[in-house]
Scaffold this active site. Structure first.
Site, PDB file in Angstrom:
ATOM      1  N   MET A  58      -9.729   2.578   1.651  1.00 41.94           N
ATOM      2  CA  MET A  58      -8.458   3.244   1.970  1.00 41.94           C
ATOM      3  C   MET A  58      -8.503   4.745   1.697  1.00 41.94           C
ATOM      4  SD  MET A  58      -5.559   0.434   1.179  1.00 41.94           S
ATOM      5  CE  MET A  58      -4.507   1.094   2.461  1.00 41.94           C
ATOM      6  N   ASP A  80      -1.453   8.822  -0.667  1.00 44.62           N
ATOM      7  CA  ASP A  80      -1.444  10.092  -1.393  1.00 44.62           C
ATOM      8  C   ASP A  80      -2.288  11.046  -0.567  1.00 44.62           C
ATOM      9  OD1 ASP A  80      -2.305  12.256  -2.938  1.00 44.62           O
ATOM     10  OD2 ASP A  80      -2.721  11.068  -4.728  1.00 44.62           O
ATOM     11  N   HIS A 108      -8.178  -0.228  -4.215  1.00 41.13           N
ATOM     12  CA  HIS A 108      -7.720   0.105  -2.858  1.00 41.13           C
ATOM     13  C   HIS A 108      -8.644   1.135  -2.222  1.00 41.13           C
ATOM     14  CE1 HIS A 108      -3.647  -1.857  -2.535  1.00 41.13           C
ATOM     15  NE2 HIS A 108      -4.003  -2.127  -3.783  1.00 41.13           N
ATOM     16  N   HIS A 163     -28.374  13.282  -0.597  1.00 36.82           N
ATOM     17  CA  HIS A 163     -29.719  13.559  -1.103  1.00 36.82           C
ATOM     18  C   HIS A 163     -29.965  12.975  -2.492  1.00 36.82           C
ATOM     19  CE1 HIS A 163     -33.642  15.365  -0.984  1.00 36.82           C
ATOM     20  NE2 HIS A 163     -33.382  16.008   0.132  1.00 36.82           N
ATOM     21  N   HIS A 223      -5.665   9.078   0.516  1.00 39.89           N
ATOM     22  CA  HIS A 223      -6.118   7.759   0.059  1.00 39.89           C
ATOM     23  C   HIS A 223      -4.938   6.927  -0.386  1.00 39.89           C
ATOM     24  CE1 HIS A 223      -5.523   8.746  -4.240  1.00 39.89           C
ATOM     25  NE2 HIS A 223      -5.885   9.960  -3.887  1.00 39.89           N
ATOM     26  N   CYS A 224      -5.146   5.646  -0.502  1.00 37.66           N
ATOM     27  CA  CYS A 224      -4.113   4.765  -1.042  1.00 37.66           C
ATOM     28  C   CYS A 224      -4.062   4.959  -2.553  1.00 37.66           C
ATOM     29  CB  CYS A 224      -4.421   3.311  -0.702  1.00 37.66           C
ATOM     30  SG  CYS A 224      -3.123   2.178  -1.227  1.00 37.66           S
ATOM     31  N   HIS A 243      -3.815  14.704  -0.201  1.00 36.46           N
ATOM     32  CA  HIS A 243      -4.071  15.881  -1.034  1.00 36.46           C
ATOM     33  C   HIS A 243      -3.531  17.154  -0.394  1.00 36.46           C
ATOM     34  CE1 HIS A 243      -7.590  13.748  -3.333  1.00 36.46           C
ATOM     35  NE2 HIS A 243      -6.430  13.163  -3.498  1.00 36.46           N
ATOM     36  N   HIS A 281       0.847  -1.192   0.000  1.00 31.17           N
ATOM     37  CA  HIS A 281       0.000   0.000   0.000  1.00 31.17           C
ATOM     38  C   HIS A 281       0.883   1.243   0.000  1.00 31.17           C
ATOM     39  CE1 HIS A 281      -3.587  -2.406   0.896  1.00 31.17           C
ATOM     40  NE2 HIS A 281      -2.870  -3.044   1.806  1.00 31.17           N
ATOM     41  N   THR A 309     -27.946  22.004   0.829  1.00 31.46           N
ATOM     42  CA  THR A 309     -27.274  20.780   0.387  1.00 31.46           C
ATOM     43  C   THR A 309     -25.954  21.189  -0.235  1.00 31.46           C
ATOM     44  OG1 THR A 309     -29.379  19.704  -0.097  1.00 31.46           O
ATOM     45  CG2 THR A 309     -27.466  18.807  -1.213  1.00 31.46           C
ATOM     46  N   GLU A 355     -22.990  30.759   2.961  1.00 33.59           N
ATOM     47  CA  GLU A 355     -23.856  30.776   4.135  1.00 33.59           C
ATOM     48  C   GLU A 355     -25.258  30.374   3.732  1.00 33.59           C
ATOM     49  OE1 GLU A 355     -23.344  34.275   6.722  1.00 33.59           O
ATOM     50  OE2 GLU A 355     -21.820  34.900   5.289  1.00 33.59           O
ATOM     51  N   HIS A 395     -26.601  16.528   2.863  1.00 31.77           N
ATOM     52  CA  HIS A 395     -27.732  17.284   3.394  1.00 31.77           C
ATOM     53  C   HIS A 395     -28.058  16.770   4.793  1.00 31.77           C
ATOM     54  CE1 HIS A 395     -31.631  19.363   3.251  1.00 31.77           C
ATOM     55  NE2 HIS A 395     -32.190  18.244   3.680  1.00 31.77           N
TER      56      HIS A 395
HETATM   57 CU   LIG Z   1      -3.727   0.192  -0.549  1.00 28.33          CU
END
Ligand SMILES: [Cu+2]
Length: 491
Positions: A181, A130, A176, A322, A167-168, A132, A127, A296, A292, A273
Site C-alpha cells: 500500500m 497518508d 499495510h 546496488h 501510503h496506507c 507526504h 484502510h 548511485t 549532477e 543504480h
Molecule cells: Cu491499508
C-alpha cells in the site's frame, strides 16, 4: 551521459523576483496576483475542475505543462487482490488502484486536490491514506479512514513542489505498507518540469513471506520477518520481473529519460543504480536540490528521487538496488532496453543482453519443500499450546483483531476481555471453524460485519483459542483438539 546543462528554475527564486517586480511596479496589478505573492502557494487561485489521470506503473500521467492550478479530483480505489510475486509464488496484495505501487498522481503546485478514497466491498480490512505531499495532521490519514464498502473524501492544497510517497497508515501500519500500500504523488512547479522524451514510474518495496524466497504456493505475510527486517523479496513495482524481459521499459538512442523512483519500504533503503548509465541529473530526495553526474542515489524508505539521463548507445541497461544480493537474489532488478545506432566512440563493445542476470529472476533453487511444516508437531504442555496458538494468531487473526486482541472500533470486535468470547466456548469454536456474520454485541458495542471461515486444522483452532482465552484478561479456558473435532463433526 550528459548532453547539455539542465535548465533549472528554482521556484523560490522566481517567486522572489516576482515579489521584487511587484514592489517596483508599485501595485495596481490585479488582486489575484497580489494575494498569490503575499501568501505564497497558498494564495494561488484555482480555476476549473479536472479529474486526475491516474496511471499504473511503469506509466506516468502526462506533464502538467503550463496549465494553471485546478481543483483536481482524485478517485482512488483500494483493492485487496491475489497476485504473483514470482513464478509459482502467490501473494495477497493490498493496493491503491489495483497495482503495486499504487496509481501515480500528478499535480501542480497550487492544485486543490479533492481526494476520494473508496474501499471495495470485497475487501476485508479498513484502510486510509497518508500522502507526504499533504500539509495537515497524518497527511490525510485520519480524514480518510474507510471501512470495506465505503468511501471517504477530503481535500488539500499542494504547497510544495517535489516527488512524494503516499501510503496506507492503518494499524498495523507496517503490515499495510508491506502488503503493497504505497505509491507516488508528484507536485510540479509552476512552470512544470523541463520536458524529456520518456518518463517512467519505478518503486521499490520489500516483502516478507512465511516461506523462503522461491517457496511455492500462496505465501502469507510474515510479521516476525518484517519486524526483523529479514526480507524474502526486494522488488521493483511489486513483483520479481515487473521490469524485465517483455516488461522492460524502453527508449531510443538519443532520448532523455526521467525516472520517478520511489521506495515504499517498509524497511529497506534503496541504493538505486542503473548499470551502464550515469545520472546527468538527480533531484535529490525528490526535492529542489539538484545533483549532477551521479552513479548511485539513495532512496529512503518512505522517500523518492527523480533521476534523469540521456541514453547514447543501444543495449540493455539494468536497474538495480546496488545492495547487490537484493538485485540478483531477491528480485530488485529491472531493465531499460535502448534501441538505435551504435556509437563506437562512446562504447565499443560486444554487448550481450541479459548478461547481468546469471542467476535467473531472483529465485534460488530450494531443494527441500518447507511450504508446510511449523504446526505439524503436536503441542503437549499448555505453554506449548500457547506458543503454537500465538503463531497461528499472528498469522491468521492478527490482521483483523490486532496484536493485543484489541480489535478496531466499528470494524473488528476485540478478543481482549471479550464478554462475547468468554460467555460461550462452543460458540467461539464454531466461529473460528465456520466464520460469522450478522449483528453481535461485544462489550456493549455492536458489530455487524463478516468474519470469513478460517482454514485451520482442529489442533490449530484448539491452540489459537487456548492462546486467546489465556491472554489479555480472558477466562483462561483450555481448548482441546477433541473438543474442536467434536464441534466440527456435529455442527
Ligand atoms: Cu491499508
Amino acid at each position: 551521459m550528459k548532453s547539455k546543462k539542465p535548465f533549472v528554475l528554482l521556484s523560490s527564486t522566481g517567486l522572489f523576483i516576482g515579489v521584487l517586480l511587484m514592489i517596483l511596479s508599485a501595485c495596481s496589478e490585479n488582486k489575484e496576483a497580489e494575494a498569490k505573492n503575499y501568501l505564497g502557494p497558498e494564495g494561488i487561485p484555482v480555476s476549473q475542475e479536472m479529474i486526475a489521470e491516474l496511471t499504473s506503473p511503469p506509466n506516468v500521467p502526462g506533464p502538467t505543462g503550463r496549465r494553471k492550478a485546478k481543483k483536481l479530483i482524485v478517485n482512488m480505489e483500494v483493492l485487496e487482490e491475489e497476485g504473483e510475486m514470482t513464478d509459482g509464488v502467490k501473494y495477497v496484495y493490498w493496493t491503491f488502484g489495483g497495482s503495486v505501487p499504487g496509481s501515480f498522481i500528478r499535480t501542480k503546485i497550487g492544485d486543490e486536490v479533492e481526494f476520494h478514497l473508496k474501499n471495495h466491498p470485497d475487501n476485508k480490512l479498513p484502510h486510509n491514506i497518508d500522502l507526504h505531499a499533504v500539509t495537515g495532521p497524518g497527511g490525510g490519514a485520519t480524514s480518510s479512514f474507510v471501512a470495506p464498502g465505503h468511501e471517504t473524501q477530503f481535500s488539500f492544497k499542494v504547497l510544495n513542489p517535489g516527488l512524494y510517497v503516499y501510503h496506507c497508515a492503518t494499524a498495523p501500519v507496517g503490515m499495510h505498507i508491506a502488503n503493497g500500500m504505497y505509491g507516488l504523488i508528484l507536485v510540479e512547479p509552476e512552470e512544470g518540469l523541463p520536458p524529456v522524451d520518456k518518463e517512467y514510474y519505478v518503486m521499490q518495496g520489500d516483502f516478507y513471506t512465511k516461506g523462503e524466497n522461491g517457496d511455492r504456493g500462496l505465501q502469507p505475510f510474515d510479521m516476525k520477518k518484517a519486524v526483523d527486517e529479514d526480507a524474502d523479496y526486494v522488488v521493483f513495482n511489486g513483483k520479481v520481473g515487473s521490469l524485465t524481459g517483455d516488461n522492460a521499459i524502453t527508449a531510443n538512442v538519443g532520448e532523455t529519460i526521467r525516472l520517478y523512483v520511489g521506495n515504499g519500504g517498509p524497511n529497506l533503503v534503496s541504493s538505486f543504480h542503473v548499470i551502464g548509465e550515469i545520472f546527468d541529473v538527480v533531484r535529490v530526495e525528490g526535492g529542489d536540490l539538484i545533483n549532477e553526474n551521479v552513479q548511485t542515489t539513495l532512496v529512503p524508505a518512505g522517500g523518492a528521487a527523480i533521476v534523469e539521463f540521456k541514453v547514447d548507445v543501444p543495449g540493455t541497461f539494468i536497474l538495480v538496488d546496488h545492495s547487490i544480493f537484493r538485485a540478483f537474489n531477491k528480485g530488485a532488478l529491472g531493465m531499460l532496453k535502448v534501441q538505435g545506432e551504435e556509437n563506437k566512440k562512446i562504447y565499443s563493445g560486444k554487448q550481450e543482453e541479459g548478461v547481468y542476470q546469471p542467476e535467473g529472476s531472483g529465485i534460488q533453487e530450494m531443494p527441500v519443500d518447507k511450504g508446510v511444516a511449523q504446526t505439524e508437531e503436536t503441542a503437549k504442555s499448555l505453554q506449548e499450546k500457547m506458543e503454537f496458538g500465538k503463531a497461528t494468531y499472528m498469522r491468521t487473526c492478527f490482521a483483523c483483531h490486532q496484536a493485543e486482541g484489541q480489535g478496531i472500533p466499528n470494524a473488528f470486535p476485540p478478543l481482549a476481555k471479550s464478554d462475547y468470547l468468554n460467555a460461550d466456548l462452543n460458540r467461539a469454536i464454531d466461529i473460528v471453524l465456520h466464520g460469522k456474520t450478522g449483528e453481535i454485541t461485544v462489550n456493549g458495542e455492536k458489530y455487524n460485519s463478516v468474519m470469513t471461515k478460517q482454514d485451520l486444522t482442529d489442533e490449530e483452532v484448539a491452540n489459537v483459542l487456548t492462546y486467546i482465552y489465556n491472554s489479555w484478561g480472558n477466562s483462561k479456558k483450555e481448548v482441546t483438539t477433541s473438543m474442536v473435532a467434536n464441534r466440527r463433526n456435529t455442527h
